[in-house]
Design an enzyme around this catalytic site. Structure first.
Site, PDB file in Angstrom:
ATOM      1  N   SER A  16      -0.046 -12.440 -31.791  1.00 28.10           N
ATOM      2  CA  SER A  16       1.172 -11.975 -31.418  1.00 28.10           C
ATOM      3  C   SER A  16       2.227 -12.977 -30.736  1.00 28.10           C
ATOM      4  CB  SER A  16       1.136 -10.768 -30.451  1.00 28.10           C
ATOM      5  OG  SER A  16       2.054  -9.853 -30.349  1.00 28.10           O
TER       6      SER A  16
ATOM      7  N   ASP B 128       1.342  -3.727 -39.464  1.00 23.61           N
ATOM      8  CA  ASP B 128       1.712  -4.203 -38.195  1.00 23.61           C
ATOM      9  C   ASP B 128       3.194  -4.307 -38.249  1.00 23.61           C
ATOM     10  OD1 ASP B 128       2.217  -5.778 -35.954  1.00 23.61           O
ATOM     11  OD2 ASP B 128       0.261  -7.047 -36.430  1.00 23.61           O
TER      12      ASP B 128
ATOM     13  N   HIS C 155      -1.280  -3.504 -34.797  1.00 21.44           N
ATOM     14  CA  HIS C 155      -1.063  -4.615 -34.105  1.00 21.44           C
ATOM     15  C   HIS C 155      -2.284  -5.019 -33.402  1.00 21.44           C
ATOM     16  CE1 HIS C 155       1.305  -7.964 -32.822  1.00 21.44           C
ATOM     17  NE2 HIS C 155       1.039  -7.814 -31.670  1.00 21.44           N
TER      18      HIS C 155
END
Length: 264
Positions: free
Chosen positions: A130, A208, A221
């Site tokens: 991320s 995602d 995610h």
């Protein structure tokens, strides 16, 4: 029509978009799970590991490598039997203030250069999830984007000679250009440096919203630690290290594209 999940190699994104104030506050729902100089790797008297994983955790995760990073390390260790593996969690806030990601870029760069200088035989694996994937991606950059002023914590790209010490780069849920614009409209494009492109694997789960165009599945995610992609990344790293390892079961298929197809 939605595109399939992709495992991208090399350059990602061309230009970031501007966000609205409301969309910026929405980041907290999408993301799950001062600069401190990195200590010298393997200081005098310490032994150098065969492999060191330098991993940047995702937004709001506790200090360390985070859940996705730990799943990746847990998958990698059995594939590297007989080799010593050290793990370093990149030191940065991992907060909703995306501008502080520069702390992580500086820390990751310092750590990698320290390992290369003090333990030249150690193979480095750089990774991130991320916001941490953005940190790791920026760390590989070979140049400063035109018109972008570097923060005081970063002097410039890592020296080219350092690249030979990095065996692999693995990125999970790298923010795409739309989401990067939401996080910080001043953020430059994430461009994997040419010395790292061929040894970089980027993984994006279907739906995602951080990396998949049009994605709306927030659960996707946070799925990297359980969807089989940690194992895929571990297989990739083992291959880059020249280790023959049994392939991990693929729970969520991913397509591989070349560097010239990676953008977008």
């Amino acid at each position: 029509m939605s595109r399939p999940p992709v495992a991208r190699r090399g350059t990602l994104m061309s230009r970031v978009t501007r966000s609205t104030i409301v969309a910026t506050f929405a980041l907290a729902a999408f993301f799950t799970g001062g600069l401190v100089p990195a200590a010298s790797a393997n200081a005098a008297g310490d032994s150098c590991a065969n492999v060191e994983v330098v991993f940047a955790r995702g937004t709001l995760e506790a200090p360390g490598v985070g859940a996705t990073g730990q799943a990746f390390v847990d998958a990698l260790n059995p594939r590297l039997q007989g080799k010593s593996v050290d793990v370093y969690g990149v030191d940065y806030p991992a907060s909703l203030d995306f501008g502080r990601a520069t702390d992580g870029i500086a820390d990751a760069s310092n750590r990698i250069q320290s390992i290369a200088a003090n333990c030249p035989a150690t193979k480095i694996v750089l990774g991130g999830y991320s916001q941490g994937a953005a940190v790791a991606g920026y760390t590989t950059a070979s140049s400063v984007p035109a018109g972008f002023a570097l923060p005081a914590s970063i002097s410039g790209p890592m020296p080219p000679a350092v690249a030979s010490h990095v065996a692999a780069v693995v990125l999970f849920g790298t923010p795409d250009e739309w989401f990067l614009g939401l996080a910080d409209h001043n953020a430059p494009p994430i461009s994997i440096g040419p010395l790292y492109g061929a040894k970089t694997l980027q993984l994006c789960a279907a739906g995602d919203p951080v990396c998949f165009p049009g994605g709306t599945d927030r659960g996707a995610h946070s799925s990297y630690k359980v969807n089989g992609m940690a194992g895929q990344a571990a297989d990739f790293v083992a291959h880059q290290l020249g280790v023959t390892a049994p392939a991990a079961p693929v729970l969520q298929a991913a397509a591989v594209v070349g560097p010239d197809q990676a953008a977008g």
